[in-house]
Design a protein around this motif. Structure first.
Motif: not given
Length: 510
Positions: A207-209, A497-500, A505-506
């Motif tokens: 589950p995402s999140g 993905t956006s999370d990737g 970036e972090q």
């Protein structure tokens, strides 16, 4: 003579996984770069499911009987594979017992299944897997114990982060936990139970999140973990995701090898990134080139001996024949020949290795042109890394272990032979790193494990009984890494993905 080995020594014969000892260094390097994710730990969610299953056993049985525990885990693993396939075959690769589950999926989806004939007697011809504790025991238990998520015991309990991830998994699946408990106690499942369980536990449907996703991601990227293992894994993940967003197809291991070693992207643009982790991956690939080139030499020697000298031949004479048939006659020194090769258009390790890999994969005696590619490959490697530039040779030497069998050792032999002719230098390498090293390694395996792994014998000064083998690259965990990155939500069919992207970036590779 029919070509089969005539060995009658005590002990079982096997091809041996690393007849020249060079692959061991490649393995040490990639293990240090992708720790705790192996070539047989295929799906991320197993890192949550198995700790939860262990905690469920503790809740239900209060027994330290290893056989009872093993049977429980086998049922749980077979249930995971079958329920997943009943729910959705998409994204269901890499499951323990998947071949068995595929055979029973259609029937079980309609009529349910009795697991017991397939799980409770591992010696049965019907068993889903023969391993006593299934894929859990072979692949995941060692890693979970090493990470201290499970205790080191034949009947383990969850520990530390293992308790956290088990709780998170339980929260993700909710009331389905009761269904799983009932199925494992009874040993049977209805079609509806399989469907409901599969929808909740599917490895591609974390589950995402969720807390489960958060814990598993923290294991992968170790944001707050400063241990050497976490830093190495996080840096490798960063590089893999970065290369995928720059055009490498997910799962294209050859493209990753090219980018790591040659610092080139699929469109041939320069991969303009620097990091110690990237240097270590370059060192890994350099050692791979070396071990494949010498595996070609091994098959060239044994193939020629089998075909032209069935009664045996002196090793130095055999080496001379292999070199003379492939290397153009020349009085150039090794240094002159290698240096001239390194400056021409053929100084491309990735191109030179292709015919070698092809012949080795087919288990045939390499063609003369193939052996010339192997010799050129060694020459280019020596010329490129002769002075230890880019830290490649120092990294390899550090990871070579007590025996020191590695590309660095081969290049050191060539350092000493650089004033000899090219043929003499190659002969020195083949005698030391193929003939002598193989005899030492095979002799050690015979004395310590009783396994007979000789690919040739040297008796009374003659090399005989040669046997061809199939060889290739080692498997550096990168395919499974990309698969677990999908499971974690950092990759999709569309790429990063956006999370990737947020992870990239972090962080930065070290």
């Amino acid at each position: 003579m029919n070509g089969d080995p005539l060995w009658t020594k005590t002990g079982s014969w096997t091809m041996g996984l690393d007849p020249l000892g060079l692959q061991a260094t490649s393995i040490r390097i990639y293990q240090s770069l992708v720790p705790n994710i192996t070539n047989i730990t295929n799906r991320l969610r197993y890192y949550a499911y198995f700790p939860w299953l262990v905690s469920l056993y503790e809740k239900l049985h209060h027994s330290d009987d290893p056989a009872k525990f093993a049977n429980f885990m086998r049922r749980g693993e077979a249930l995971y594979a079958l329920a997943t396939l009943v729910d959705d075959q998409q994204g269901s690769d890499g499951l323990g017992g998947s071949n068995w589950a595929s055979q029973h999926r259609s029937e079980a989806a309609v009529n349910g299944i009795d697991f017991r004939p397939y799980t409770d007697d591992r010696t049965s011809p019907q068993t889903y897997l023969q391993a006593s504790r299934g894929n859990y025991g072979v692949a995941y238990a060692p890693t979970l114990v090493e990470m201290e998520w499970l205790t080191r015991s034949s009947v383990p309990v969850t520990n530390g982060r293992g308790e956290t991830v088990a709780s998170a998994f339980a929260h993700s699946i909710g009331q389905v936990a009761d269904n799983i408990e009932a199925v494992l106690l009874a040993g049977t499942a209805t079609a509806k139970q399989l469907q409901d369980i599969g929808a909740a536990i599917h490895p591609a449907k974390i589950p995402s999140g969720s807390q489960e996703q958060s814990v598993l991601r923290e294991f992968l990227i170790g944001t707050h973990d400063t241990t050497k293992d976490a830093l190495s894994r996080r840096s490798t993940i960063w590089l893999v995701l970065d290369l995928i967003r720059k055009g490498v197809a997910p799962g294209d291991i050859d493209a990753l090898r090219k980018a790591f070693y040659a610092r080139r992207l699929p469109n041939d643009d320069v991969y303009n990134q620097s990091a110690e982790t990237l240097d270590r991956w370059r060192a890994y690939q350099a050692n791979e080139f070396g071990q494949v080139a010498l595996a070609g030499a091994l098959n060239a020697l044994t193939g020629l001996q089998r075909e032209d000298h069935p009664s045996g031949i002196e090793p130095k004479d055999l080496i001379g024949k292999v070199i003379a048939s492939s290397l153009p006659a020349s009085n150039q020194s090794w240094s002159q020949w290698a240096s001239s090769l390194a400056t021409d258009s053929e100084a491309d390790e990735l191109r030179l290795i292709e015919p070698i890999l092809q012949d080795l994969g087919n288990g045939v005696r390499p063609a003369e042109e193939t052996m010339l590619c192997a010799f050129k490959l060694l020459a280019v490697l020596w010329a490129r890394w002769a002075k230890g530039d880019e830290a490649v040779r120092p990294i390899i030497a550090r990871m070579a272990g007590p025996d020191g069998r590695s590309l660095d050792g081969v290049l050191r032999t060539l350092d000493l032979a650089q004033s000899l002719t090219a043929g003499e230098a190659l002969a020195a390498v083949m005698l030391k790193h193929v003939v002598i090293d193989h005899q030492i390694i095979a002799g050690r395996k015979l004395s310590t494990a009783g396994t007979f792994t000789y690919h040739f014998l040297v008796e009374d000064g003659l090399l005989s009984e040669g046997l061809l083998g199939e060889y290739g690259y080692t498997t550096p965990r990168l395919f499974n890494l990309t698969r677990v990155l999908r499971d974690a939500g950092y990759l999709s069919d569309d790429g990063v993905t956006s999370d990737g992207e947020a992870f990239l970036e972090q962080h930065q590779p070290l």
